[in-house]
Design an enzyme around this catalytic site. Structure first.
Site, mmCIF file in Angstrom:
data_model
loop_
_atom_site.group_PDB
_atom_site.id
_atom_site.type_symbol
_atom_site.label_atom_id
_atom_site.label_comp_id
_atom_site.label_asym_id
_atom_site.label_seq_id
_atom_site.Cartn_x
_atom_site.Cartn_y
_atom_site.Cartn_z
ATOM 1 N N SER A 72 0.822 -1.209 0.000
ATOM 2 C CA SER A 72 0.000 0.000 0.000
ATOM 3 C C SER A 72 0.854 1.257 0.000
ATOM 4 O O SER A 72 1.581 1.515 -0.951
ATOM 5 C CB SER A 72 -0.967 -0.041 1.185
ATOM 6 O OG SER A 72 -1.854 1.033 1.157
ATOM 7 N N ASP A 77 -3.499 6.289 -3.176
ATOM 8 C CA ASP A 77 -2.362 5.721 -2.462
ATOM 9 C C ASP A 77 -1.655 4.704 -3.354
ATOM 10 O O ASP A 77 -2.031 4.526 -4.523
ATOM 11 C CB ASP A 77 -2.799 5.123 -1.117
ATOM 12 C CG ASP A 77 -3.704 3.906 -1.257
ATOM 13 O OD1 ASP A 77 -4.245 3.678 -2.356
ATOM 14 O OD2 ASP A 77 -3.880 3.189 -0.249
ATOM 15 N N ASP A 127 -1.422 1.420 -3.779
ATOM 16 C CA ASP A 127 -2.132 0.340 -4.474
ATOM 17 C C ASP A 127 -3.487 0.795 -4.985
ATOM 18 O O ASP A 127 -4.282 -0.014 -5.456
ATOM 19 C CB ASP A 127 -2.267 -0.895 -3.577
ATOM 20 C CG ASP A 127 -3.021 -0.632 -2.278
ATOM 21 O OD1 ASP A 127 -3.050 0.528 -1.828
ATOM 22 O OD2 ASP A 127 -3.568 -1.597 -1.696
ATOM 23 N N ASP A 150 -6.274 1.738 -3.772
ATOM 24 C CA ASP A 150 -7.587 1.343 -3.240
ATOM 25 C C ASP A 150 -8.214 2.470 -2.408
ATOM 26 O O ASP A 150 -9.377 2.401 -2.040
ATOM 27 C CB ASP A 150 -7.514 0.042 -2.427
ATOM 28 C CG ASP A 150 -6.626 0.130 -1.194
ATOM 29 O OD1 ASP A 150 -5.864 1.120 -1.060
ATOM 30 O OD2 ASP A 150 -6.666 -0.796 -0.361
#
Length: 454
Positions: free
Chosen positions: A99, A243, A245, A247
């Site tokens: 992340s 961010d 990743d 999501d």
């Protein structure tokens, strides 16, 4: 001796430094453990742009295939694209990402078929136990027949699915600056936005897991400074930051001012309720603004308050049949997306709401942003339990003050509230405070901090 994975296996996922805490041989064991715990005959795997992600992902695939399981690799993807694949293909999935963590980290977010979460109480503890055992006794015996490993591109299908959930056909033209932070938004945004009446100004779309421009964590104000400046320079209608990743999404208005994730939660909740005939349950965690349950009730919905954390949100969504859920960390969950979180779908809702009327974003979100919040303030403490007890003692018994311990301690009065909760992974207490005006919020915040840090 079996390896100690206590620092690697967290409450919701696997996350640690590569190669110090984990490496490809360990990833292979995680692949074998994942298929044993899920009982899967086939799985889907994706990964982000970190330098270590392709190797770790492929090792996990080898470990799974050795147990006789067929593996579909979707390659570079956002975490919500992996959830899409898990939902659409009805397969358990594994996403290799850390992340917003720095470049040396990597991790695995795992789910069962239909993007159902795998957390500490839903399989992750068993996976850890198997891997720890195998590091001592050796890898499990392979199946009589090795599974296949094949590749599949899901990006176009993912984009089409998202666009089918939000009508953007009749919006006015908008200029939007997107900061992908060198993360997976740079991969997904061009395809998702293709053909929409948007002028896209891309920032840091080059996939680079070393994060050369800034950390890919838009909740830290330092990481949206570039976006704020560019929105003003371009006279854009809004800015969106993802961010690492992709999501989570964070929004700034036409002035470059940050829009509270609680205001986005309230805005999307009102739209989802309208879509469902003014009925439905909306989940919000206990550090979202008072605005969220107010807006939900005003729009005919039923608000349900939960603990912080995606496993709690997803479990409550499944239990209540909720149509939408939001967290103050900028995670947004949709029934139409297998109860999984997708920042991209939330971003499309914001674009549809803004483009469906003539005013600026600042005016649109003002109705959803009614109070003054402190933001999350972390304090390092030696004794989390002792400090929480001290806060409870200070406020317990006060007239017109309510206390609850759903997640840490929440103290609520007529004009303010605050929540203090311990970190699961660090010696920290996290404070969030809100009030009807700035002066009251500051007073409440400072009183709580004085006890926490006393």
């Amino acid at each position: 001796m079996a390896a100690d994975l206590s620092q690697l296996v967290k409450a919701y996922d696997v996350r640690g430094v590569v190669p110090d805490q984990w490496d490809e041989p360990l990833a292979e064991l995680f692949g074998a453990a994942f298929v044993q715990v899920t009982g899967a005959s086939a799985i889907v795997i994706g990964h982000d742009m970190r330098p270590s992600s392709p190797g770790l992902s492929r090792a996990f695939a080898r470990g799974a295939a050795a147990q006789g399981v067929d593996v579909t690799e979707i390659g570079l993807c956002s975490t919500d694209q992996l959830y899409y694949a898990s939902g659409a293909l009805n397969l358990p999935g594994a996403m290799f990402t850390a992340s917003h963590n720095p470049a040396q980290y990597n991790g695995i977010k795992m789910c069962r078929a239909g993007a159902a979460p795998v957390g500490q109480d839903t399989g992750l503890a068993e996976i850890r136990e198997l891997v720890e055992g195998w590091t001592d006794s050796g890898a499990p015996a392979p199946a009589a027949q090795t599974g296949t490993i094949t590749q599949r591109d899901t990006l176009e299908d993912y984009a089409a699915h998202l666009r089918s959930l939000v009508d953007l056909t009749s919006i006015r033209p908008l200029k939007v600056v997107v900061d992908a932070g060198n993360g997976m938004g740079g991969h997904t945004v061009p395809t998702v936005f293709e053909g929409l009446p948007l002028t896209l100004v891309p920032m840091y779309f080059e996939l680079d897991g070393t994060f050369p421009n800034h950390e890919a964590n838009p909740l830290d104000p330092a990481n949206i400074v570039d976006l704020q400046k560019r929105v003003r320079e371009e006279s854009a209608d809004l800015g969106i930051a993802f961010d690492g990743d992709a999501d989570r999404c964070f929004v700034v208005d036409e002035r470059g001012a940050p829009v509270s994730p609680s205001a986005i939660t309230a805005l999307v909740a009102s739209r989802e309720l309208a879509k469902h005939g003014g009925k439905g349950t909306i989940i919000h965690n206990l550090i979202t603004s008072w605005s969220v349950p107010e807006v939900v009730r005003e729009n005919g919905g039923t608000p349900v308050r939960t603990r912080v954390g995606h496993s709690f949100i997803k479990a409550e969504m499944a239990k209540t049949g909720a149509i939408f859920g939001g967290e103050h960390s900028a995670h947004y969950y949709f029934k139409d997306f297998w109860n999984a979180d997708t920042g991209m779908l939330a971003a499309l809702h914001v674009l549809a709401a803004l483009g469906g009327q003539d005013g600026p974003l600042s005016g649109l979100v003002a109705q959803y942003d009614r109070y003054t919040g402190s933001g999350e303030i972390n304090s390092t403490v030696a004794d989390q339990t002792g400090r929480l007890a001290a806060i409870k003692a200070a406020y317990e018994g006060q007239e017109d003050v309510e206390l609850d311990e759903l997640d840490g301690l929440t103290v609520t009065a007529a004009d303010w509230w605050f929540n203090v909760r311990p970190s699961n992974t660090e010696p920290l207490l996290r404070l969030n405070a809100e009030a009807r005006d700035e002066a009251t919020m500051a007073k409440v915040r400072d009183a709580a901090l004085a006890i926490i840090r006393g």
